[in-house]
Design an enzyme around this catalytic site. Structure first.
Site, PDB file in Angstrom:
ATOM      1  N   CYS A   8       0.534  -0.591   0.166  1.00 21.96           N
ATOM      2  CA  CYS A   8       0.045   0.512   0.417  1.00 21.96           C
ATOM      3  C   CYS A   8       0.517   1.223   0.341  1.00 21.96           C
ATOM      4  O   CYS A   8       1.378   1.526  -0.975  1.00 21.96           O
ATOM      5  CB  CYS A   8      -0.403  -0.240   1.438  1.00 21.96           C
ATOM      6  SG  CYS A   8      -2.105   1.216   1.230  1.00 21.96           S
TER       7      CYS A   8
ATOM      8  N   HIS B 107      -3.578  -5.726   0.841  1.00 21.69           N
ATOM      9  CA  HIS B 107      -2.656  -6.016   1.921  1.00 21.69           C
ATOM     10  C   HIS B 107      -2.927  -7.243   2.760  1.00 21.69           C
ATOM     11  O   HIS B 107      -3.878  -7.704   3.263  1.00 21.69           O
ATOM     12  CB  HIS B 107      -3.263  -5.117   3.971  1.00 21.69           C
ATOM     13  CG  HIS B 107      -3.999  -3.773   3.082  1.00 21.69           C
ATOM     14  ND1 HIS B 107      -2.401  -3.034   3.800  1.00 21.69           N
ATOM     15  CD2 HIS B 107      -4.225  -2.552   2.727  1.00 21.69           C
ATOM     16  CE1 HIS B 107      -2.871  -1.841   3.796  1.00 21.69           C
ATOM     17  NE2 HIS B 107      -4.070  -1.702   3.608  1.00 21.69           N
TER      18      HIS B 107
ATOM     19  N   GLU C 189      -1.399  -9.033   5.264  1.00 20.94           N
ATOM     20  CA  GLU C 189      -1.091  -8.905   6.521  1.00 20.94           C
ATOM     21  C   GLU C 189      -2.764  -8.820   7.491  1.00 20.94           C
ATOM     22  O   GLU C 189      -2.853  -9.069   8.135  1.00 20.94           O
ATOM     23  CB  GLU C 189      -0.411  -7.847   7.212  1.00 20.94           C
ATOM     24  CG  GLU C 189      -1.163  -6.090   7.190  1.00 20.94           C
ATOM     25  CD  GLU C 189      -0.881  -5.567   5.623  1.00 20.94           C
ATOM     26  OE1 GLU C 189      -0.514  -6.254   5.116  1.00 20.94           O
ATOM     27  OE2 GLU C 189      -1.387  -4.301   5.923  1.00 20.94           O
TER      28      GLU C 189
END
Ligand code: ADP
Ligand code: MG
Lengths: 225, 726, 79, 79
Positions: free
Chosen positions: A85, A202, A204
C-alpha cells in the site's frame, strides 16, 4: 528468517504487519525512520499508512527520509523488500520500482475486499500459491491507480514482473473487476531482479479466519520457503 | 477599551449574565476576560440549559469505572481491560465546511479518548442530512463522508459503524456526530484533575493559529442568513499531526510522568486550563508569550480563544520535563512549559511579564450560569390511522419503495470510503446491526452501534427516548454481546423555545427510564442545542452510542442467512403498529401517529433470552426488527447472504400490511438449525417469551406465501442503486 | 527572491479529476467550457541574491521532491 | 480564450502540507528556503469571444466549484 519493518511517523499498518510476521515465525525488528542503520535482515517491509501525512504526493516525503537510503542500499545488494500500500507508493517514489500510483479513478478512498489473481507464482514471494490462483484480499487506499509508460509496461509483461492483477471471483480480468483504474488491472509488481515486491492489497489483513480469511498466509510462507 | 452593549452581545452574553460577571469579579472585566467568560459560559461548555436534566440520567453501575465529567466515559470489561468511549457533535462547522468540519469532529473525539490513556480502536458516526432534493445535500454528503474518512483513514483507526439518514428537517442544519472507542489497561487510566502546587503546565502539539476563534460560541448560536460570515472560524484538521500527538502521548503515558492531561477542544486553552484547575481546586498561571504561535502578533485574546486542532495541555510531575520533552522531540511536536499550578484559585494570564487577566477559577466553572428553562409537555397526537383511507398499494411495491429509499439503501457507498480493517481486529464491519472489534491479542471483543430515531422522538419524545436506547441495546444483542453502557449526543433545537425544551426534557426522561431498567448507564455524552435556522428547529435527534461485551469470541454472529432450510423464528409480539412508520413515510409521505409503545419488561426479557440462545450456540444469524418492520428485516438478512426465505402468512386473521410493516418493538428474527428447534423452544418457553415460527430459509428466493416472490439478487440490486444514481 | 512553480500532469496521463471537474461544470450550465486541466502551484521564497543560482536551487527542489517527473511537467517563473 | 487560475490557502488558515514539505526540503539541504506555499492551478479554455463575459464565466466557475471560499483565495489571469 529476519525481517525489519520500517516505521514512519504516519505508518499505521506497522503493528499489523509486525504481528503477521511474528505469527509466521519471522524474527522481526521495528526500525524508526530517523535511524541511519538497518539491522541485518533478509526481508525489509515498508508498511501501509500515511508515512508523512501523504502530503504533496503519497510516499513522496518518505522517499526522502534517512532510513530510505539504507533500504535502497540493501535492496540493491539483493535483500528482499516488500512494500504494501503506502509502502508500494514509497518504493515508486524512491525509484526502486518504476511507475507511479495515481488517485483512484472514482476519486474516492476505497476500502473493500477484492479479488486478485496470482500472475507470477514462481517467485520468492509467491511460490506457495498456485498458478492463476484467485485470492480475496482487502484494499484500502486513495491512490492505487498504477500507471507507467509503455516501455516499462512491455518490460513488465515480457519479464513476468506483474505479480498480481485485480480480477473477479471467477478470475476474469476486466474493467469491471478493476477497483481503482489501475493500468492493465495491475495490483502488484516486481523490479527487474524480482527481489522487490510492491502491492496495493494488504496480505497482513488476511491471515486470520475470525477477521477475514487466510489468503495472505502463503505470501509469508513463500518467503520462508 | 470600553465594553459596549454591542461587544457584550457579540460575545453571546445576556445583560443579566454580564452583571453577574461583574459581581463575581467585583469589577468590570477587560476584553480578554470577557472573551474567556463568553467561551466558558456559553451553552457548549457550560451545559447551562441541560445540566439539571442530565443529572437525572443513571451513570453508575458495577461496570462503570468513570461516568460523565471526564474527557470520556470508562467501563470495565474484565481482566484489567477497560473501554473508553464518547460521542460528540460537530454539526455547525460541518454545515459551513463539510470536509474540515467532519474531519475535525473526528479528530476532536479521538483526542478525548487518547487523553485518558486509551489507544483508540474504533470510530463510528451518525450523520443526518437534509432532503436528497435539497440543493446542498449532495455536496454536504460528499464532503462529510470524505472528511470523516480522510481523518480516520489517515490516522489509522478503523471506522466501523454509524448511521446515514436524510430528512428535510436537516435541510439547513445537518448533524455530524462522531464517536470514538478506545482500549486501556484499568490501572493506566489518565484523568484531567490537577494536583500539587508549582507543577509545570506543558503545551504540546500543533501551534496556535487564529482558527476557530469563537468556535464554541458559534456552536451555541442559531444559524441565520449571515451564517456564511462566520466562516473564518472554521478549523482545518491535520490528521498527521494528530497521529504524532497520539503516539507521543501514549508513549509518555507508559510511566508516571503525567499528573493530569486534557485536550484542547472547544474554547481551546481556556477551557482546558480552567477544567484542570477547577477539578483540582487549584489556580493556574499561564505565560502566554510562551505559547507556540503559527501567526505573528497573536494577542492573548486570540491565544486563549483559538480552537486550533491537535493540541494538549499536560501537568507534569516534578523533574519529568526533560524526559517528556525528549518524547515530543522524537515525534517532532512542540513542547513548551507555559505555566504552573498555583494556590491562588485564579486563572492568571501573563503576557510580557504583565498580568493581562485574572479570574477566579470557580467563576468560570462552578459559578457558570445554570438555567431551569421553561418547558411544556408535548400535546398527545391522534394516533388512529385508517389504512382504508389510503391508496391501495401492493406489498411488493411497498417493500421495494422502502428498500430503494435513501434511508434504507445499502450504505456501502459510504462505508467503502472508510478503512474498516486497519488494526486487524475488525470482526464485524459495517453492514450488520453492530460492529464487532476484537480486543487485541485476546479472545474477547466489544460490539458497538449508534442509533437515533428523530421521527419517533418528534411525535412522542418520551417513547422516542426510550425507543432508541432499546434499539441500540437490541443491536448489540443480535451480535451476541452483553450491552454494558452508552454515550449519547443530544441534538436539539433552540432551548429558549418552550416546546424544544420540552422535547429535551421528555426525551431525557425516556432515555433515563430505559437505561435504568436495562442497567445500561450513561457514561459520557454531549449536548448540541441551537440546531436550526431562523426559528425553524430540527426534529429532536438524540443519538445513542452503545458498547457491549462478547466474552468468548468464537465465530462472529451477524444477520446474514447462513444455510438452506434453517428455521426462522420471530421473537416478540407483533401488533401491527404503523404510526410514524417507515411504511407510511416512504409510501404515502405521511409522518403521522405516535411511535410504537415500549414495554421495557418484554424488551429486557426478550433480549436476555436471545443472548442465552446465542451463548448456547443455537443461533445461526439474528437481526432486530426495526424501521420497515418484519418484511424489511427479513429482506436485509437475505440480501446480505446468498439465501432467501419462505415466510408463512400470519395464522390469525390480521391485516398483512400491519403484520409485515408494523414497527412493534422488542422483536428479533433468528435463524436456527431445524434440529435445534426443540431446544430453542424450550428455552423460550421457560422464559415466557412470545415467539412465532415464521418460515424457513431457502435458496435464491424471498417468498411470502401467495403474496410475493423475488430473487435475493434482485432485492440486492433494488437496495443498492440509490447511492450510485444520486 | 520569489518564484512560482506550476506543475501539470503530462498530456498522456489520465486525469480523472479533470474529467470530473469538467463534467460537473458542464452540468452546472457552463456549456462553453472547452477544456480544463488541473495542476499544482507553489510559491517559493529563497534567501539568495544571485537569480541564476537561486533558480537552479528551485529547479533542484522540483526535480528532487516537488515534481514526479514520470507523470508531471513543470514551469518555474520568477515573480 | 484561455485563463489560468491560481488557488491558494488564505493567510491564517493552517497549511499542514506546506509545513511538512518545507521541513523536508530543509532536511534535504535547501537551507536558504524561506517559505513555501502550495496551491492549486487550473488552466481553462472557454469558447467565448467577449473577454469580459468570458472572465465573468470563469469567475463563476471558481466561486461555484473550483475554490473553497471559506479557506482559499484565488486569482484569474488571461493567458
Ligand atoms: N456513516 C456511516 N458510517 C459507518 N457505517 C455506517 C454509516 N451509515 C451506515 N452505516 C452502517 O450501515 C449499516 C446499516 O445501517 P442502519 O440501517 O442504520 O442499521 P440499523 O438499522 O441496524 O441500526 C450498519 O452496519 C451501519 O453501521
Ligand atoms: Mg439493527
Amino acid at each position: 528468517m529476519k525481517s525489519s519493518v520500517i516505521v514512519f511517523p504516519g505508518s499505521n499498518c506497522d503493528r499489523d504487519i509486525a504481528d503477521a510476521l511474528e505469527k509466521m515465525q519471522f524474527k522481526n525488528k521495528m526500525v524508526w525512520h530517523k535511524e541511519t542503520e538497518l539491522p541485518k535482515s533478509d526481508l525489509i517491509v515498508i508498511p501501509g499508512g500515511f508515512s508523512y501525512g501523504d502530503y504533496l504526493r503519497s510516499g513522496a516525503i518518505a522517499g526522502k527520509s534517512l532510513i530510505i537510503d539504507e533500504v535502497i542500499k540493501a535492496a540493491n545488494s539483493g535483500c528482499l523488500v516488500l512494500g504494501i500500500c503506502n509502502g508500494f507508493q514509497i518504493l515508486t517514489e524512491t525509484g526502486l520500482l518504476n511507475g507511479t500510483l495515481l488517485r483512484n479513478k472514482n476519486l474516492k478512498f476505497i476500502n473493500k475486499d477484492v479479488y486478485i489473481k496470482v500472475i507470477n507464482h514462481e517467485s520468492k514471494f509467491t511460490n506457495k500459491y498456485k498458478r492463476d490462483q484467485v485470492l480475496k484480499i482487502n484494499i484500502a487506499h486513495n491512490e492505487g491507480n498504477y500507471f507507467t509508460d509503455s516501455k516499462h509496461l512491455s518490460e513488465l509483461h515480457n519479464e513476468n514482473l506483474i505479480v498480481f492483477k485485480y480480477c473477479d471471483k471467477e478470475g476474469n480480468i476486466d474493467d469491471k473487476s478493476n477497483p481503482n483504474g489501475s493500468l492493465k488491472n495491475i495490483a502488484g509488481i516486481f523490479n527487474s531482479k524480482k527481489n522487490i515486491l510492491g502491492m496495493m492489497p494488504h496480505p497482513e489483513r488476511m491471515i486470520d479466519d475470525i477477521i477475514s480469511n487466510k489468503d495472505g498466509v502463503n505470501l509469508f510462507s513463500s518467503l520462508l520457503n | 477599551m470600553k465594553l459596549t452593549k454591542d461587544i457584550i452581545k457579540k460575545h453571546g452574553l445576556e445583560p443579566e449574565e454580564f452583571k453577574n460577571i461583574k459581581k463575581l469579579l467585583k469589577r468590570e472585566p477587560n476584553l480578554l476576560e470577557l472573551g474567556i467568560f463568553s467561551a466558558m459560559w456559553n451553552e457548549h461548555c457550560s451545559y447551562k440549559s441541560s445540566k439539571i436534566h442530565l443529572k437525572k440520567l443513571p451513570t453508575t453501575g458495577k461496570q462503570v469505572i468513570q461516568g460523565p465529567g471526564e474527557n470520556a466515559g470508562v467501563i470495565d470489561i474484565g481482566d484489567n481491560d477497560a473501554i473508553v468511549f464518547k460521542i460528540e457533535s460537530h454539526n455547525h462547522p460541518s454545515y459551513i465546511e463539510p470536509y474540515q468540519g467532519a474531519a475535525t469532529g473526528v479528530g476532536g473525539i479521538l483526542r478525548d479518548v487518547f487523553t485518558m490513556g486509551a489507544r483508540p480502536i474504533a470510530l463510528l458516526n451518525s450523520i443526518h442530512f437534509g432532503s436528497p432534493n435539497h440543493s446542498k445535500t449532495k455536496s454536504l454528503l460528499n464532503g462529510v463522508v470524505s472528511g470523516i474518512g480522510g481523518y480516520g483513514n489517515c490516522i489509522g483507526i478503523p471506522t466501523v459503524g454509524g448511521e446515514t439518514k436524510f430528512d428535510e428537517t436537516y435541510n439547513e442544519n445537518i448533524l455530524v456526530n462522531a464517536m470514538a472507542v478506545g482500549h486501556v489497561k484499568k490501572n493506566k487510566i489518565f484523568y484531567s484533575k490537577a494536583k500539587g502546587l508549582n507543577k509545570s503546565v506543558v503545551y504540546v502539539g500543533s501551534k496556535t493559529g487564529r482558527d476557530g476563534i469563537h468556535g464554541a460560541s458559534m456552536a451555541s448560536a442559531e444559524f441565520d442568513e449571515n451564517s456564511e460570515d462566520k466562516k473564518p472560524t472554521v478549523q482545518v484538521g491535520d490528521p498527521f499531526t494528530e497521529k504524532l500527538l497520539m503516539e507521543a502521548c501514549l508513549e509518555l503515558m507508559k510511566d508516571n510522568s503525567i499528573i493530569s492531561i486534557q485536550d484542547m477542544g472547544a474554547a481551546g486553552l481556556t477551557s482546558s486550563s480552567v477544567e484542570m484547575a477547577s477539578k483540582g481546586e487549584l489556580g493556574i498561571e499561564l505565560e502566554l508569550d510562551k505559547v507556540p504561535c503559527r501567526e505573528e502578533n497573536m494577542s492573548p485574546y486570540e491565544m486563549m480563544l483559538s480552537e486550533s486542532q491537535e493540541r494538549m495541555l499536560i501537568i507534569l510531575e516534578e523533574g519529568k520535563e526533560l524526559h517528556a520533552k525528549k518524547i515530543f522531540d522524537k515525534w517532532d511536536l512542540d513542547f513548551v512549559i507555559i505555566g504552573k499550578t498555583t494556590n491562588t484559585n485564579n486563572l492568571t494570564l501573563k503576557f510580557n511579564n504583565k498580568i493581562e487577566g485574572e479570574i477566579p477559577i470557580e467563576a468560570l466553572a462552578t459559578k457558570a450560569p445554570l438555567y431551569d428553562r421553561a418547558w411544556v409537555k408535548k400535546k398527545p397526537v391522534k394516533s388512529k390511522i385508517n389504512l382504508k383511507d389510503l391508496k391501495k398499494i401492493k406489498i411488493e411495491d411497498a417493500l421495494f419503495k422502502i428498500l430503494s429509499s435513501p434511508n434504507h439503501s445499502n450504505k456501502s457507498w459510504v462505508t467503502n470510503q472508510y478503512d474498516q480493517s486497519v488494526m486487524c481486529d475488525t470482526v464485524q464491519k459495517s453492514g450488520s446491526d453492530a460492529a464487532v472489534i476484537r480486543i487485541h491479542n485476546k479472545d474477547k471483543a466489544i460490539a458497538v452501534s449508534v442509533d437515533s430515531s428523530a421521527n419517533y422522538c418528534k411525535s412522542h419524545p418520551n417513547s422516542g427516548g426510550k425507543q432508541i436506547v432499546c434499539e441500540n441495546w437490541r443491536n448489540l444483542i443480535t451480535v451476541g454481546a452483553k450491552p454494558l453502557a452508552i454515550t449519547n449526543c443530544l441534538n436539539f433545537g433552540n432551548p429558549e423555545n418552550k416546546e424544544i425544551m420540552g422535547e429535551f426534557a421528555e426525551c431525557l426522561d425516556g432515555i433515563k427510564e430505559a437505561c435504568e431498567f436495562l442497567n445500561y448507564p450513561v457514561v459520557s455524552g454531549n449536548v448540541s442545542f441551537y440546531n436550526g435556522t431562523n426559528k425553524k428547529n430540527i426534529f429532536p435527534t438524540p443519538v445513542i452510542g452503545g458498547v457491549g461485551l462478547i466474552k468468548n469470541l468464537t465465530k462472529p454472529l451477524n444477520h446474514n442467512f447462513k444455510k438452506d432450510k434453517s428455521k426462522l423464528l420471530l421473537i416478540g409480539k407483533t401488533f401491527g403498529h404503523l404510526g410514524q412508520s417507515c411504511f407510511l413515510k416512504e409510501n404515502y409521505s405521511l409522518k403521522v401517529g405516535v411511535p410504537p409503545e415500549i414495554n421495557l419488561l418484554n424488551e429486557k426479557n426478550n433480549g436476555e433470552s436471545l443472548l442465552e440462545l446465542i451463548d448456547n450456540n443455537l443461533v445461526l444469524s439474528s437481526h432486530d426488527v426495526s424501521s420497515g418492520g418484519l418484511i424489511t428485516a427479513i429482506s436485509e438478512m437475505a440480501m446480505s447472504s446468498s439465501f432467501g426465505a419462505k415466510i408463512y402468512k400470519p395464522k390469525k386473521l390480521t391485516n398483512l400490511y400491519e403484520y409485515f410493516f408494523g414497527e412493534d418493538q422488542a422483536r428479533y428474527i433468528i435463524e436456527i438449525e431445524a434440529i435445534n428447534l426443540p431446544k430453542v423452544e424450550k428455552i423460550l418457553k421457560d422464559r415466557d417469551i412470545f415467539f412465532e415460527n415464521i418460515g424457513f430459509t431457502q435458496k435464491e428466493y424471498f417468498e411470502i406465501e401467495g403474496e410475493l416472490k423475488i430473487s435475493t439478487k434482485e432485492l440486492y440490486e433494488i437496495n443498492n442503486k440509490w447511492y450510485n444514481n444520486y | 527572491m520569489k518564484f512560482s512553480i506550476t506543475v501539470t500532469l503530462k498530456k498522456d496521463v489520465l486525469d480523472p479529476q479533470g474529467k470530473v471537474v469538467k463534467n460537473t461544470l458542464v452540468n452546472m450550465g457552463m456549456n462553453n467550457l472547452k477544456s480544463i486541466r488541473q495542476g499544482k502551484h507553489f510559491e517559493i521564497e529563497v534567501n539568495e541574491t544571485d537569480p541564476i543560482f537561486a533558480e537552479k536551487k528551485v529547479d533542484e527542489m522540483c526535480k528532487k521532491l516537488l515534481v514526479n517527473l514520470i507523470i508531471e511537467d513543470y514551469k518555474i517563473n520568477r515573480i
